[in-house]
Design a protein around this motif. Sequence first.
Motif, PDB file in Angstrom:
ATOM      1  N   PHE A  17       0.831  -1.201   0.000  1.00 41.92           N
ATOM      2  CA  PHE A  17       0.000   0.000   0.000  1.00 41.92           C
ATOM      3  C   PHE A  17       0.869   1.257   0.000  1.00 41.92           C
ATOM      4  N   ARG A  18       1.886   1.264   0.838  1.00 37.92           N
ATOM      5  CA  ARG A  18       2.766   2.439   0.913  1.00 37.92           C
ATOM      6  C   ARG A  18       3.568   2.619  -0.368  1.00 37.92           C
ATOM      7  N   GLN A  20       2.663   1.651  -3.372  1.00 35.38           N
ATOM      8  CA  GLN A  20       1.739   2.097  -4.407  1.00 35.38           C
ATOM      9  C   GLN A  20       1.391   3.572  -4.254  1.00 35.38           C
ATOM     10  N   MET A  21       1.213   4.018  -3.023  1.00 31.30           N
ATOM     11  CA  MET A  21       0.959   5.440  -2.777  1.00 31.30           C
ATOM     12  C   MET A  21       2.172   6.272  -3.162  1.00 31.30           C
ATOM     13  N   TRP A  22       3.332   5.798  -2.798  1.00 31.89           N
ATOM     14  CA  TRP A  22       4.587   6.477  -3.130  1.00 31.89           C
ATOM     15  C   TRP A  22       4.730   6.572  -4.646  1.00 31.89           C
ATOM     16  N   TYR A  24       2.334   6.483  -6.914  1.00 28.89           N
ATOM     17  CA  TYR A  24       1.330   7.411  -7.431  1.00 28.89           C
ATOM     18  C   TYR A  24       1.768   8.858  -7.217  1.00 28.89           C
ATOM     19  N   GLU A  25       2.340   9.122  -6.050  1.00 29.65           N
ATOM     20  CA  GLU A  25       2.715  10.494  -5.715  1.00 29.65           C
ATOM     21  C   GLU A  25       3.994  10.951  -6.407  1.00 29.65           C
ATOM     22  N   TYR A 134      10.754   5.346   3.827  1.00 29.16           N
ATOM     23  CA  TYR A 134       9.408   5.837   3.551  1.00 29.16           C
ATOM     24  C   TYR A 134       9.107   7.128   4.301  1.00 29.16           C
ATOM     25  N   LYS A 139       6.397   9.658   2.259  1.00 31.46           N
ATOM     26  CA  LYS A 139       5.324  10.517   2.753  1.00 31.46           C
ATOM     27  C   LYS A 139       5.404  11.902   2.129  1.00 31.46           C
TER      28      LYS A 139
END
Length: 271
Positions: A17-18, A20-22, A24-25, A134, A139
Amino acid sequence: MSTIQNPPFTDIDEFLFRLQMWWYELGGDGQKWVIKYLGALTDIMKVKPRDDLITALVTFWDPIHNVFRFSDFELTPTLEEIAGYSCFDGDLRNQNIIFPKAPSVHRFFGFLNISNQIRKINVVKECCSFNFLYSRFGKLDGFKIHEKGLTNKQNKDTWQIHRRFAFMVAFLGVMVFPNKEWTVDIHIARVIQVLTTKEHHTLAPIILSDIYRALTLCKSGAKFFEGCNILLQMWLTEHLRHHPKFMQFKKCPAVCATESSKTAREIPSGA
């Protein structure tokens, strides 16, 4: 990724999840930069792991000859297949192997643009935690929180560039070269540094050799698969589909390969 395929989907779910968020961002430009060096390897984040397939496959592994021995035939992943799944560019015969030498802790921090004032205690047995990377680069508030501990001249645009490199290190450490402690090996920073600064180098040989090594360790009783199990899973699924019983020979090889890869990506989780 459990038993042989890595621990139950509690830790890996969080990491995925982290990541994938990373990813995307990073935005379009950041993703293009990563893809330039990792090809389509990042797509393995979209594949559901099947621990049952890997567990069953290990029983057929011959560690002496690095092949799977079935009743009347042998199979083994090849460099060309690993490169093909990852969409690595270039002729493998004209590319150089990367030898991941361990950098010093200071050198590791230098690759990641982290201040040498950060305590060495964050690196234990040549590994750092995923959260160490991370929290600083994954973040959105990582720049604000760790600004003074990063060597980016306190410039957020520079930090955005550095976080691409850090993502590649974290991604390879969790998804391609995992270990049972879920930490990131500092050797990986050196691998990424070679990929991004030198031409005609490929990841395919070390990915394949890690898969071979993991299979041999699991064959001898290890419970954690320290290799890229997703690529091995994709390879197995495609070869099962290509069995003569299921193969449609009227279709061209390119179409069959595309459909098989699609099947590998769509298989449900066995966990």
